[in-house]
Enzyme design. Structure first.
Site, PDB file in Angstrom:
ATOM      1  CB  CYS A 115      43.369 -10.150  55.785  1.00  0.00           C
ATOM      2  SG  CYS A 115      43.760  -8.873  56.959  1.00  0.00           S
ATOM      3  CG  HIS A 255      39.048  -9.746  55.118  1.00  0.00           C
ATOM      4  ND1 HIS A 255      39.175 -10.046  56.460  1.00  0.00           N
ATOM      5  CD2 HIS A 255      39.962  -8.758  54.869  1.00  0.00           C
ATOM      6  CE1 HIS A 255      40.115  -9.273  56.983  1.00  0.00           C
ATOM      7  NE2 HIS A 255      40.598  -8.491  56.051  1.00  0.00           N
ATOM      8  CG  ASN A 285      40.672  -6.220  59.196  1.00  0.00           C
ATOM      9  OD1 ASN A 285      40.605  -7.424  59.439  1.00  0.00           O
ATOM     10  ND2 ASN A 285      41.426  -5.724  58.231  1.00  0.00           N
TER      11      ASN A 285
HETATM   12  O1  UT7 Z   1      42.645  -6.405  55.813  1.00  0.00           O
HETATM   13  C1  UT7 Z   1      43.866  -6.206  55.195  1.00  0.00           C
HETATM   14  C2  UT7 Z   1      43.753  -5.345  54.012  1.00  0.00           C
HETATM   15  N1  UT7 Z   1      43.538  -3.975  54.398  1.00  0.00           N
HETATM   16  C3  UT7 Z   1      42.616  -3.275  53.792  1.00  0.00           C
HETATM   17  O2  UT7 Z   1      41.902  -3.780  52.960  1.00  0.00           O
HETATM   18  C4  UT7 Z   1      42.557  -1.799  54.108  1.00  0.00           C
HETATM   19  C5  UT7 Z   1      42.562  -1.044  52.817  1.00  0.00           C
HETATM   20  N2  UT7 Z   1      42.599   0.414  52.978  1.00  0.00           N
HETATM   21  C6  UT7 Z   1      41.554   1.115  53.472  1.00  0.00           C
HETATM   22  O3  UT7 Z   1      40.582   0.570  53.933  1.00  0.00           O
HETATM   23  C7  UT7 Z   1      41.611   2.618  53.361  1.00  0.00           C
HETATM   24  O4  UT7 Z   1      42.692   2.976  52.539  1.00  0.00           O
HETATM   25  C8  UT7 Z   1      41.759   3.348  54.730  1.00  0.00           C
HETATM   26  C9  UT7 Z   1      40.449   3.255  55.505  1.00  0.00           C
HETATM   27  C10 UT7 Z   1      42.902   2.770  55.532  1.00  0.00           C
HETATM   28  C11 UT7 Z   1      42.019   4.839  54.494  1.00  0.00           C
HETATM   29  O5  UT7 Z   1      40.992   5.398  53.676  1.00  0.00           O
HETATM   30  P1  UT7 Z   1      41.345   6.251  52.385  1.00  0.00           P
HETATM   31  O6  UT7 Z   1      40.064   6.738  51.851  1.00  0.00           O
HETATM   32  O7  UT7 Z   1      42.204   5.394  51.501  1.00  0.00           O
HETATM   33  O8  UT7 Z   1      42.158   7.435  52.997  1.00  0.00           O
HETATM   34  P2  UT7 Z   1      43.663   7.917  52.701  1.00  0.00           P
HETATM   35  O9  UT7 Z   1      44.627   6.972  53.340  1.00  0.00           O
HETATM   36  O10 UT7 Z   1      43.818   8.199  51.225  1.00  0.00           O
HETATM   37  O11 UT7 Z   1      43.678   9.275  53.468  1.00  0.00           O
HETATM   38  C12 UT7 Z   1      42.823  10.370  53.105  1.00  0.00           C
HETATM   39  C13 UT7 Z   1      42.980  11.479  54.095  1.00  0.00           C
HETATM   40  C14 UT7 Z   1      44.443  11.820  54.406  1.00  0.00           C
HETATM   41  O12 UT7 Z   1      44.521  13.219  54.585  1.00  0.00           O
HETATM   42  P3  UT7 Z   1      45.105  14.156  53.434  1.00  0.00           P
HETATM   43  O13 UT7 Z   1      46.481  13.659  53.163  1.00  0.00           O
HETATM   44  O14 UT7 Z   1      44.173  13.965  52.261  1.00  0.00           O
HETATM   45  O15 UT7 Z   1      45.054  15.507  54.034  1.00  0.00           O
HETATM   46  C15 UT7 Z   1      44.695  11.141  55.720  1.00  0.00           C
HETATM   47  O16 UT7 Z   1      45.696  11.772  56.478  1.00  0.00           O
HETATM   48  O17 UT7 Z   1      42.401  11.077  55.359  1.00  0.00           O
HETATM   49  C16 UT7 Z   1      43.361  11.286  56.400  1.00  0.00           C
HETATM   50  N3  UT7 Z   1      43.109  10.295  57.443  1.00  0.00           N
HETATM   51  C17 UT7 Z   1      42.261  10.480  58.449  1.00  0.00           C
HETATM   52  N4  UT7 Z   1      41.463  11.512  58.772  1.00  0.00           N
HETATM   53  C18 UT7 Z   1      40.680  11.384  59.847  1.00  0.00           C
HETATM   54  C19 UT7 Z   1      43.669   9.055  57.559  1.00  0.00           C
HETATM   55  N5  UT7 Z   1      43.185   8.444  58.654  1.00  0.00           N
HETATM   56  C20 UT7 Z   1      42.294   9.309  59.217  1.00  0.00           C
HETATM   57  C21 UT7 Z   1      41.478   9.250  60.353  1.00  0.00           C
HETATM   58  N6  UT7 Z   1      40.686  10.283  60.631  1.00  0.00           N
HETATM   59  N7  UT7 Z   1      41.435   8.143  61.159  1.00  0.00           N
END
Ligand code: UT7
Length: 330
Positions: A115, A255, A285
């Site tokens: 990225c 980004h 993204n």
């Molecule tokens: O460009 C390259 C670099 N990439 C980035 O900068 C991306 C960086 N990461 C992020 O933007 C975030 O970590 C995400 C948007 C990918 C995820 O957000 P988060 O707040 O970090 O969520 P998480 O991965 O900690 O997941 C929280 C909860 C989980 O459920 P439990 O385990 O707490 O029950 C996930 O299973 O949200 C759940 N979850 C979803 N729920 C509904 C994960 N994806 C989804 C979804 N819809 N699409």
């Protein structure tokens, strides 16, 4: 007299197909509310059709750039394409883009810094201008992320979209263009964000395909933590090195990976939301295309002399920030 590399034009392209959060609700267990509040994304564009690669979008962005800047294809010296989704592993997508845009007197190659690739490519292209040997360099960021997104993986399929953006770099003797940069990488980040198979370590087999190893793997929460800190750190570092206060900054060009990462970077820089380029809600993204697509969308609001800070974070890990003094009024 010191030569700097000024951005003298911007081109862009996003495909017609719009993948909305509502459509994703039909594909995986998610909601518009979750996606919007966690990422800021409402929709993204997808390149559909058989045998359509990133070059298709790159060619469109470059053709528009040539037209807008009244540049003949044979005037271009160099084309660098930043991409993680090349049409093929070789030849370089930059070669395919050059041929498709009628650029026949340039050398061209790809760069991969995930990225942050557009920033790395921009800094590299600028060196060719600053060295005095080259006069017109095109830097393209093009990615068809839908080619490597697993649309059964709800944590990742909501994030990415397809698109391409391109800028022209030309020499300036008046101090416009790229004035400073901080570029970083740390290979220990490999395990958190990658595409496991398809390269030389794990060539494609029926097993790698069955295991979904040709798709993006991301440990989102870990990447998020690194991204928030690193992007803000380098943006602040470039500002300090250039003696820029928040009042001196006209725009943060971040980004577009997650609106929460963008907000954290802006907070650390002390700039308000009115100075932050944002189009993640429409494109998601697009990896290497996010920064040039921001410039493309906001070009009319930019003024000659504006101080811009570009900032990115991505797989590798890679991250960086660049200070650009904008060179023209649209
Ligand atoms: O460009 C390259 C670099 N990439 C980035 O900068 C991306 C960086 N990461 C992020 O933007 C975030 O970590 C995400 C948007 C990918 C995820 O957000 P988060 O707040 O970090 O969520 P998480 O991965 O900690 O997941 C929280 C909860 C989980 O459920 P439990 O385990 O707490 O029950 C996930 O299973 O949200 C759940 N979850 C979803 N729920 C509904 C994960 N994806 C989804 C979804 N819809 N699409």
């Amino acid at each position: 007299m010191k030569i700097t590399a000024a951005i003298t034009g911007v081109g862009g392209y996003v495909p017609d197909y719009v993948l909305t959060n509502q459509e994703l609700e039909q594909l995986v267990d998610t909601t518009d509310e979750w996606i919007t509040s966690r990422t800021g994304i409402k929709e993204r564009r997808l390149l559909k059709g058989k045998d359509q690669g990133s070059s298709v979008m790159g060619i469109k962005a470059v053709k528009q750039l040539l037209e807008k800047t009244n540049t003949r294809p044979d005037e271009i010296d160099l084309v660098i394409c930043a991409t993680v989704t090349p049409d093929m592993l070789f030849p370089a997508t930059a070669n395919i883009i050059s041929a498709g845009a009628g650029i026949n007197k340039a050398f061209s190659y790809d760069m991969n810094a995930a990225c942050s690739g557009f920033l790395y490519a921009l800094a590299t292209g600028a060196q060719f201008i600053q060295g005095g040997m080259y006069k017109k360099v095109i830097v393209v960021g093009a990615d068809k992320m839908s080619a490597i997104v697993d649309y059964t993986d709800r944590a990742n399929c909501i994030l990415f979209g397809d698109g391409a953006g391109a800028v022209l770099l030309e020499p300036s003797t008046e101090g416009y263009g790229l004035l400073d940069q901080v570029l970083c990488s740390d290979g220990h980040g490999e395990q958190y964000l990658n595409q496991k198979a398809g390269g030389s370590r794990r060539p494609p087999t029926a097993e790698t395909v069955a295991n979904h190893e040709h798709y993006i793997f991301q440990e989102g929460a870990t990447v998020f933590k690194f991204a928030v800190k690193s992007m803000a750190d380098v943006a602040a570092q470039v500002m300090a090195r250039q003696n820029l206060s928040h009042d001196d900054i006209a725009w943060l060009v971040p980004h577009q990976a997650n609106k929460r990462i963008i907000d954290a970077t802006a907070n650390r820089m002390g700039v308000g939301p009115e100075k932050v380029m944002l189009n993640i809600q429409r494109y998601g993204n697009t990896t290497n295309a996010t920064i040039p697509l921001c410039l493309w969308d906001y070009e009319k609001q930019l003024h000659k002399g504006d101080n811009l800070i570009f900032a990115a974070f991505g797989g590798g890990f890679t991250w960086g920030a660049i200070h650009v003094k904008w060179a023209y009024n649209s």
